[in-house]
Design a protein around this motif. Structure first.
Motif, mmCIF file in Angstrom:
data_model
loop_
_atom_site.group_PDB
_atom_site.id
_atom_site.type_symbol
_atom_site.label_atom_id
_atom_site.label_comp_id
_atom_site.label_asym_id
_atom_site.label_seq_id
_atom_site.Cartn_x
_atom_site.Cartn_y
_atom_site.Cartn_z
ATOM 1 N N ASN A 149 46.101 39.807 49.896
ATOM 2 C CA ASN A 149 46.002 38.663 48.982
ATOM 3 C C ASN A 149 46.937 38.808 47.785
ATOM 4 O O ASN A 149 46.583 38.503 46.656
ATOM 5 C CB ASN A 149 44.541 38.498 48.513
ATOM 6 N N ARG A 180 49.415 35.845 49.889
ATOM 7 C CA ARG A 180 48.242 35.017 49.585
ATOM 8 C C ARG A 180 48.242 33.777 50.486
ATOM 9 O O ARG A 180 49.197 33.019 50.495
ATOM 10 C CB ARG A 180 48.240 34.607 48.112
ATOM 11 N N THR A 237 42.436 33.167 51.504
ATOM 12 C CA THR A 237 42.223 34.240 50.526
ATOM 13 C C THR A 237 42.316 33.681 49.112
ATOM 14 O O THR A 237 41.644 34.173 48.205
ATOM 15 C CB THR A 237 43.232 35.386 50.717
ATOM 16 N N LEU A 289 39.578 34.052 46.105
ATOM 17 C CA LEU A 289 39.960 34.485 44.757
ATOM 18 C C LEU A 289 39.491 33.490 43.700
ATOM 19 O O LEU A 289 38.883 33.870 42.692
ATOM 20 C CB LEU A 289 41.477 34.667 44.684
ATOM 21 N N SER A 299 35.879 33.658 43.147
ATOM 22 C CA SER A 299 35.462 34.844 42.389
ATOM 23 C C SER A 299 35.804 34.700 40.913
ATOM 24 O O SER A 299 35.195 35.329 40.062
ATOM 25 C CB SER A 299 36.102 36.104 42.966
ATOM 26 N N LYS A 300 36.796 33.845 40.600
ATOM 27 C CA LYS A 300 37.124 33.597 39.196
ATOM 28 C C LYS A 300 36.192 32.567 38.579
ATOM 29 O O LYS A 300 36.233 32.330 37.383
ATOM 30 C CB LYS A 300 38.550 33.048 39.081
ATOM 31 N N ASP A 328 42.510 38.841 39.143
ATOM 32 C CA ASP A 328 41.377 37.996 39.527
ATOM 33 C C ASP A 328 40.538 37.552 38.329
ATOM 34 O O ASP A 328 39.385 37.168 38.500
ATOM 35 C CB ASP A 328 40.493 38.740 40.536
ATOM 36 N N GLY A 362 44.600 40.043 43.380
ATOM 37 C CA GLY A 362 43.527 39.060 43.489
ATOM 38 C C GLY A 362 42.322 39.565 44.237
ATOM 39 O O GLY A 362 41.714 38.823 44.998
ATOM 40 N N GLN A 363 41.973 40.842 44.070
ATOM 41 C CA GLN A 363 40.827 41.407 44.782
ATOM 42 C C GLN A 363 40.033 42.313 43.857
ATOM 43 O O GLN A 363 40.428 42.598 42.741
ATOM 44 C CB GLN A 363 41.300 42.216 45.984
#
Lengths: 220, 280
Positions: A168, A174, A178, A182, A185-186, B147, B175-176
């Motif tokens: 990612n 990316r 994915t 991301l 998760s943000k 992230d 981004g992880q």
């Protein structure tokens, strides 16, 4: 974001397109052989193909990861022969392995569904064995197309394996899926949802395009 | 006979449902805790929470995500209490009226990790900004979380303090989560910024990454606990959230935090830092 988004879409299509091309080039002949020819181990091959159709993509990701890792199973091979981890090639490899059993398995099933007398008739008219096989494959073309579409669907929407072997990385590995993980998760749920819409739209357009190849059969 | 068996099992299911119903005398309360992956991955929560659960007859459901997502979960009213580490974002959250109460809990620190041969030479400098400047000027590979996590926010602060805008092939935005980034940095022999606890936990499984720089106060990582404003929806368990916060910042719990990991790593992973602890 829009330039970045275009890049992500292009990469998603490139990786999935390449993986689908490879798995079709191998999977359609393999499925045709499994469906048409009698040979020792045919039942085993079919069982393996059907098992592979349900294989968890994330386990395939793990497998590819361990193959390509710096201290992995293939670390004795010269480094420039294998795709490197965290590159698009690693993702193509994983997606090819995921889609191959689907393409081959559905092709085999489609070929098996063709009336066996067709082959006998064509043979009786003097066709060679490979010409007869081609005739059967042509008769089963709708099923073969479904095989390719199933392969496409399994990898354009896949996230676990490409996350693991692609990493990612922004602007490099990316993909749409994915990126959705991301952004979620943000806490950017709106953007994640929009990306999901783009993915759905792309998948729809790609399927329309593939079906257009078979437009005549559908309209008949 | 088959019908009888079916009736009996239906009866049993009905009994089971009745037992779970609201008539049950001591109902177990549920608390939804949104927190960062670092507290979950380090094993701290698995170490602390059972004590709270027995003491208060409650079940704590942990949602381990990035700080950004944890705060968003609180803002949407999908969590009762938050345990996060990004002070500016926490303050903005409180200022926005999304939280009722915020308390200091503890801190851990960030370390700069890299390959043992240290191509950028960051082991010999005095500050984190100098270390980052050396990584940038030597264009050594650096893996960023990328992230919006607390760790990513801290990394960006250090780049800004160094007056640098990291960009180029050497700067990889992954981004992880921290675990995946450690794996990637190890694989690519790259530098990265990590919290100490996730890194120490990883050393048990084996990694070639080494701590090359540590101890700069700018790399401290304070954790705060926030009770979500119960005005958002009726499901928010504000009473239990308050009890949880009181319990977490109390001196006995803080002592537990101070002892966590000492046996395994011969150093604590988190340093207690609540007001009650500081004034003890």
């Amino acid at each position: 974001m829009s330039g970045e988004l275009a890049e992500i879409i292009a990469l998603s299509l490139r990786v999935t397109g390449l993986a689908l091309l490879i798995s079709s080039l191998i999977g359609i002949p393999l499925g045709a052989i499994a469906g048409l020819k009698r040979f020792i181990g045919r039942r085993l091959l079919m069982a393996l193909l059907y098992t592979g159709m349900g294989f968890p993509p994330v386990v395939i990701g793990l497998f590819v990861y361990l193959l390509l890792s710096r201290n992995g199973w293939l670390s004795f091979m010269p480094a420039d022969v294998l795709p490197k981890l965290f590159t698009p090639s690693a993702m193509v490899l994983a997606q090819t392995i995921i889609s191959l059993p689907l393409v081959a398995g559905f092709t085999a099933a489609a070929v098996l569904g063709v009336d066996p007398s067709l082959r006998l008739q064509v043979r009786a008219l003097g066709a060679s064995e490979s010409q007869a096989a081609w005739a059967v494959l042509n008769e089963a073309r709708m099923g073969v197309l479904v095989a390719v579409i199933a392969g496409f669907g399994s990898i354009i929407s896949e996230v676990g394996a490409v996350m693991m072997v692609g990493g990612n990385i922004a602007g490099h590995t990316r993909l749409l899926t994915t990126a959705i993980v991301l952004e979620t998760s943000k806490g950017n749920f709106d953007l994640a949802l929009a990306l999901g819409g783009v993915l759905l739209g792309l998948s729809f357009l790609a399927n329309l395009a593939m079906l257009a190849l078979q437009g005549k059969s559908l309209d008949e | 006979m088959k019908t009888n068996g079916l009736l009996v099992s239906l009866f049993l299911v009905a009994l089971l449902l009745a037992a779970c119903g609201p008539a049950a005398p001591t109902e177990t309360a549920r608390l939804i805790l949104a927190t960062t992956t670092s507290t979950e991955n380090s094993g701290l929560l698995a170490y602390l929470l059972p004590q709270f659960e027995t003491q208060y007859n409650a079940i704590v459901e942990v949602i381990a995500v990035g700080t950004g997502q944890a705060l968003q979960l609180g803002e949407d009213g999908n969590a009762d209490v938050l345990l996060v580490h990004a002070r500016d974002l926490e303050d903005a959250f409180m200022a926005g009226g999304h939280g009722l109460r915020r308390e200091d809990v503890m801190y851990n620190d960030f370390v700069i990790l890299g390959p043992a041969n240290d191509p950028a030479g960051v082991a010999d400098v005095a500050t984190a900004t100098e270390a980052f400047a050396l990584i940038s000027s030597s264009a050594s590979p650096f893996i960023s979380r990328g992230d919006d996590s607390g760790t990513h926010v801290k990394e960006l602060e250090v780049w800004a303090a160094a007056g640098l805008q990291p960009a180029g092939d050497w700067y990889v935005s992954a981004g992880q989560g921290m675990g995946a980034v450690l794996t990637m940095a190890d694989e690519l022999t790259a530098y990265t910024l990590s919290d100490r606890s996730t890194y120490l936990a990883r050393t048990l499984e084996g990694t070639d990454l080494q701590i090359l720089f540590e101890g700069d106060p700018t790399l401290f990582n304070p954790y705060g606990v926030i009770a979500v404003n119960p005005g958002k929806n009726e499901a928010i368990n504000s009473e239990l959230a308050n009890q949880f916060i009181d319990w977490l910042i109390s001196v006995p719990t803080q002592e537990l935090i101070a002892s966590f990991g000492v046996e395994q790593f011969s150093q604590p992973l988190f340093i207690p830092d609540s007001e009650a602890w500081r004034n003890r």
